[in-house]
Design a protein around this motif. Structure first.
Motif, short mmCIF file in Angstrom:
data_model
loop_
_atom_site.label_atom_id
_atom_site.label_comp_id
_atom_site.label_asym_id
_atom_site.label_seq_id
_atom_site.Cartn_x
_atom_site.Cartn_y
_atom_site.Cartn_z
N PHE A 80 28.47 36.28 46.35
CA PHE A 80 28.54 37.55 45.63
C PHE A 80 29.82 38.31 46.00
O PHE A 80 30.45 38.94 45.15
CB PHE A 80 27.31 38.39 45.95
N GLY A 81 30.21 38.23 47.28
CA GLY A 81 31.42 38.91 47.72
C GLY A 81 32.66 38.38 47.04
O GLY A 81 33.60 39.14 46.76
N THR A 82 32.68 37.08 46.77
CA THR A 82 33.80 36.49 46.04
C THR A 82 33.87 37.07 44.64
O THR A 82 34.96 37.38 44.13
CB THR A 82 33.65 34.97 45.96
N VAL A 102 41.66 49.00 48.61
CA VAL A 102 40.45 49.70 48.18
C VAL A 102 39.27 49.29 49.06
O VAL A 102 38.51 50.15 49.56
CB VAL A 102 40.14 49.41 46.70
N TYR A 103 39.11 47.97 49.27
CA TYR A 103 38.00 47.50 50.10
C TYR A 103 38.17 47.93 51.56
O TYR A 103 37.18 48.21 52.25
CB TYR A 103 37.86 45.99 50.00
N PHE A 143 33.40 40.79 53.24
CA PHE A 143 33.62 39.64 52.36
C PHE A 143 34.52 40.02 51.19
O PHE A 143 35.40 39.25 50.81
CB PHE A 143 32.28 39.10 51.85
N GLY A 144 34.29 41.19 50.61
CA GLY A 144 35.14 41.64 49.52
C GLY A 144 36.58 41.82 49.99
O GLY A 144 37.53 41.37 49.33
N LEU A 145 36.76 42.47 51.16
CA LEU A 145 38.09 42.69 51.72
C LEU A 145 38.77 41.36 52.04
O LEU A 145 39.93 41.14 51.69
CB LEU A 145 37.99 43.54 52.98
N GLY A 146 38.04 40.48 52.71
CA GLY A 146 38.63 39.20 53.12
C GLY A 146 39.04 38.34 51.95
O GLY A 146 40.09 37.68 51.97
N THR A 147 38.22 38.32 50.89
CA THR A 147 38.56 37.55 49.70
C THR A 147 39.83 38.07 49.05
O THR A 147 40.74 37.31 48.72
CB THR A 147 37.41 37.59 48.68
N ALA A 148 39.89 39.38 48.86
CA ALA A 148 41.08 39.98 48.24
C ALA A 148 42.31 39.79 49.12
O ALA A 148 43.41 39.52 48.62
CB ALA A 148 40.83 41.47 47.98
#
Length: 268
Positions: A80-82, A102-103, A143-148
């Motif tokens: 989901f984070g991806t 942003v994240y 997860f959102g931050l790391g993906t971006a």
């Protein structure tokens, strides 16, 4: 927020197996999401959103830690984070570095709220349902931050997957060194936790990508399948041995990466 109190922390101890399984979830989340998105958007939505909601509900309703339940939730957060990291870029056209900022702002805001509310950010303090909700919100944002961040390095900065692996592989060692030098363990833990995402995702992308784009050409399906087999084996191991339960390694001479005093829980 109302809260329940648990007899022991509902998260695993921070040992080597923790970091290995965490890295596996980041890679599986990256290639698994890409694989499903390529073949069927509806399936990706059902698995990504539905699986995330179901797993998180399963985890939050429980009264104690269990490896299968916990790591299944982390895995679904990875998928989901991806999606939530790629969504703004695909739908709005924002650069990945903007999404990263942003994240990062959201993550810092949540950590500040958690700290002011509970007096600690230690994973050893996850003994109330309120702290657990803060914990999973933080995990999702990392997860959102790391993906971006990983996509910003590989795509926006043009470094490619191989150089991204090198950069994040070195960067993730920095908190460990700083911890050894005396930096607060909690800060080092959450920094390392966020960095596992771009590192694991970069490795998975490198394995899956076509040779023409700098990868090994395994394909997202094969990388996801291999990752799931390794993930299942390690989770089964800790479930059978109970080796990652809090206190199982109390005899260790050195503290864990997140060892810190834990205030008593505040109950509404």
């Amino acid at each position: 927020m109302s809260t329940r109190t648990f007899a022991a922390p509902k998260v695993p101890d921070v040992l080597l197996t923790f970091w290995v399984v965490k890295l596996l979830t980041t890679g599986i989340g990256e290639t698994g999401s890409d694989f499903m998105g390529t073949h069927s958007i509806p399936v990706a939505a059902v698995v990504g959103i539905g699986g995330f909601v179901a797993a998180l509900r399963w985890q939050l309703r429980a009264e104690s830690y269990h490896p299968v339940r916990y790591w299944t939730t982390v895995l679904m957060v990875a998928v989901f984070g991806t999606m939530i990291a790629d969504g703004p870029h695909v739908l709005l056209g924002t650069p990945y570095w903007v999404d990263s900022l942003v994240y990062l702002a959201l993550l810092c805001g949540l950590l500040a709220w958690w700290r002011s509310s509970e007096g600690t950010l230690s994973v050893h303090s996850i003994i109330t349902s309120r702290r657990e909700r803060f914990y999973w919100g933080t995990v999702l944002l990392t997860f959102g931050l790391g993906t971006a961040l990983g996509d910003a390095a590989a795509i926006d900065a043009g470094l490619g997957f191989a150089w991204s692996i090198v950069i994040f592989g070195v960067t993730i060692l920095v908190p460990l060194v700083l911890w050894r030098l005396g930096l607060p363990a909690v800060a080092c833990f959450w920094t390392s936790y966020a960095l596992t995402r771009p590192l694991g995702a970069s490795v998975a992308d490198w394995l899956a990508a076509k040779p023409s784009t700098g990868g090994l050409g395994w394909g997202t399906g094969a990388v996801t399948a291999v990752g799931l087999v390794l993930f299942a084996a390690l989770v089964a191991y800790v479930a059978l041995t109970h080796s990652d339960e809090e206190g199982a390694h109390a005899h260790r001479s050195r503290p864990s990466l997140d060892a810190s005093p834990v205030p008593d829980p505040v109950v509404d």
